[in-house]
Design a protein around this motif. Sequence first.
Motif, PDB file in Angstrom:
ATOM      1  N   HIS A   8      13.417  -7.034  46.753  1.00  0.00           N
ATOM      2  CA  HIS A   8      13.345  -8.018  45.669  1.00  0.00           C
ATOM      3  C   HIS A   8      14.052  -9.305  46.065  1.00  0.00           C
ATOM      4  N   ASN A   9      13.514 -10.436  45.584  1.00  0.00           N
ATOM      5  CA  ASN A   9      14.166 -11.716  45.813  1.00  0.00           C
ATOM      6  C   ASN A   9      15.230 -11.954  44.749  1.00  0.00           C
ATOM      7  N   ARG A  10      15.791 -13.135  44.717  1.00  0.00           N
ATOM      8  CA  ARG A  10      16.901 -13.400  43.788  1.00  0.00           C
ATOM      9  C   ARG A  10      16.474 -13.410  42.328  1.00  0.00           C
ATOM     10  N   HIS A  11      15.167 -13.511  42.076  1.00  0.00           N
ATOM     11  CA  HIS A  11      14.660 -13.483  40.709  1.00  0.00           C
ATOM     12  C   HIS A  11      14.223 -12.086  40.284  1.00  0.00           C
ATOM     13  N   GLY A  12      14.349 -11.106  41.166  1.00  0.00           N
ATOM     14  CA  GLY A  12      13.962  -9.742  40.856  1.00  0.00           C
ATOM     15  C   GLY A  12      12.510  -9.427  41.137  1.00  0.00           C
ATOM     16  N   ASP A  13      11.766 -10.375  41.738  1.00  0.00           N
ATOM     17  CA  ASP A  13      10.359 -10.154  42.068  1.00  0.00           C
ATOM     18  C   ASP A  13      10.247  -9.468  43.427  1.00  0.00           C
ATOM     19  N   ARG A  14       9.246  -8.603  43.561  1.00  0.00           N
ATOM     20  CA  ARG A  14       9.037  -7.915  44.837  1.00  0.00           C
ATOM     21  C   ARG A  14       8.524  -8.890  45.887  1.00  0.00           C
ATOM     22  N   VAL A  15       9.009  -8.728  47.126  1.00  0.00           N
ATOM     23  CA  VAL A  15       8.563  -9.547  48.248  1.00  0.00           C
ATOM     24  C   VAL A  15       8.183  -8.629  49.410  1.00  0.00           C
ATOM     25  N   ASP A  16       7.420  -9.178  50.345  1.00  0.00           N
ATOM     26  CA  ASP A  16       6.994  -8.437  51.526  1.00  0.00           C
ATOM     27  C   ASP A  16       8.142  -8.412  52.534  1.00  0.00           C
ATOM     28  N   PRO A  17       8.614  -7.231  52.953  1.00  0.00           N
ATOM     29  CA  PRO A  17       9.745  -7.168  53.878  1.00  0.00           C
ATOM     30  C   PRO A  17       9.359  -7.329  55.351  1.00  0.00           C
ATOM     31  N   VAL A  18       8.064  -7.336  55.675  1.00  0.00           N
ATOM     32  CA  VAL A  18       7.645  -7.334  57.077  1.00  0.00           C
ATOM     33  C   VAL A  18       8.111  -8.579  57.842  1.00  0.00           C
ATOM     34  N   PRO A  19       7.963  -9.807  57.320  1.00  0.00           N
ATOM     35  CA  PRO A  19       8.458 -10.955  58.086  1.00  0.00           C
ATOM     36  C   PRO A  19       9.953 -10.872  58.388  1.00  0.00           C
ATOM     37  N   GLN A  67      16.432 -16.664  54.039  1.00  0.00           N
ATOM     38  CA  GLN A  67      15.189 -17.425  54.034  1.00  0.00           C
ATOM     39  C   GLN A  67      13.970 -16.584  53.670  1.00  0.00           C
ATOM     40  N   LEU A  68      13.908 -15.351  54.156  1.00  0.00           N
ATOM     41  CA  LEU A  68      12.679 -14.569  54.049  1.00  0.00           C
ATOM     42  C   LEU A  68      12.685 -13.534  52.928  1.00  0.00           C
ATOM     43  N   VAL A  69      13.849 -13.217  52.387  1.00  0.00           N
ATOM     44  CA  VAL A  69      13.895 -12.242  51.288  1.00  0.00           C
ATOM     45  C   VAL A  69      14.450 -12.896  50.036  1.00  0.00           C
ATOM     46  N   ARG A  70      15.636 -13.380  50.112  1.00  0.00           N
ATOM     47  CA  ARG A  70      16.294 -13.891  48.906  1.00  0.00           C
ATOM     48  C   ARG A  70      15.561 -15.082  48.292  1.00  0.00           C
ATOM     49  N   CYS A  71      15.095 -16.020  49.099  1.00  0.00           N
ATOM     50  CA  CYS A  71      14.423 -17.220  48.591  1.00  0.00           C
ATOM     51  C   CYS A  71      12.897 -17.114  48.650  1.00  0.00           C
ATOM     52  N   ALA A  72      12.363 -15.940  48.941  1.00  0.00           N
ATOM     53  CA  ALA A  72      10.921 -15.773  49.096  1.00  0.00           C
ATOM     54  C   ALA A  72      10.205 -15.780  47.754  1.00  0.00           C
ATOM     55  N   PRO A  73       8.968 -16.284  47.744  1.00  0.00           N
ATOM     56  CA  PRO A  73       8.179 -16.190  46.512  1.00  0.00           C
ATOM     57  C   PRO A  73       7.702 -14.751  46.320  1.00  0.00           C
ATOM     58  N   PRO A  74       7.418 -14.353  45.092  1.00  0.00           N
ATOM     59  CA  PRO A  74       6.958 -12.976  44.862  1.00  0.00           C
ATOM     60  C   PRO A  74       5.566 -12.747  45.434  1.00  0.00           C
ATOM     61  N   LEU A  75       5.212 -11.469  45.607  1.00  0.00           N
ATOM     62  CA  LEU A  75       3.908 -11.117  46.159  1.00  0.00           C
ATOM     63  C   LEU A  75       2.771 -11.604  45.282  1.00  0.00           C
TER      64      LEU A  75
END
Length: 108
Positions: A8-19, A67-75
């Motif tokens: 999850h990013n800082r907003h609690g939305d799921r993000v892709d962990p692969v990058p 950069q890639l998890v915390r600030c990432a946009p949701p899926l």
Amino acid sequence: MRIEVPVHNRHGDRVDPVPFLVTVGIAFTFALSFGPIYGLSYGLALSTSLAVSTLAFAVAAAIAYQQLVRCAPPLDAGPLPPGPRVERLLYAGMALGVLIVALTVPLL
């Protein structure tokens, strides 16, 4: 069997962990492959070289996480505009190329 670990990013939305995982893997490879060799060539002890290389890896992993998890946009944010994505990819490729060339330069 597929195991899914939600990231999850800082907003609690799921993000892709692969990058993030790919970036951390590359950082680990470069830091702990070249770091101790360069440290030894500059006169550091092996334990110091490994410690500095591990610290460099930890810093790179923390930056990648930011950069890639915390600030990432949701899926489900939809497609991102291609212009900035291509520009970031180009800059990342150039930085990786510069890093590879810099590591192949013989030590003085």
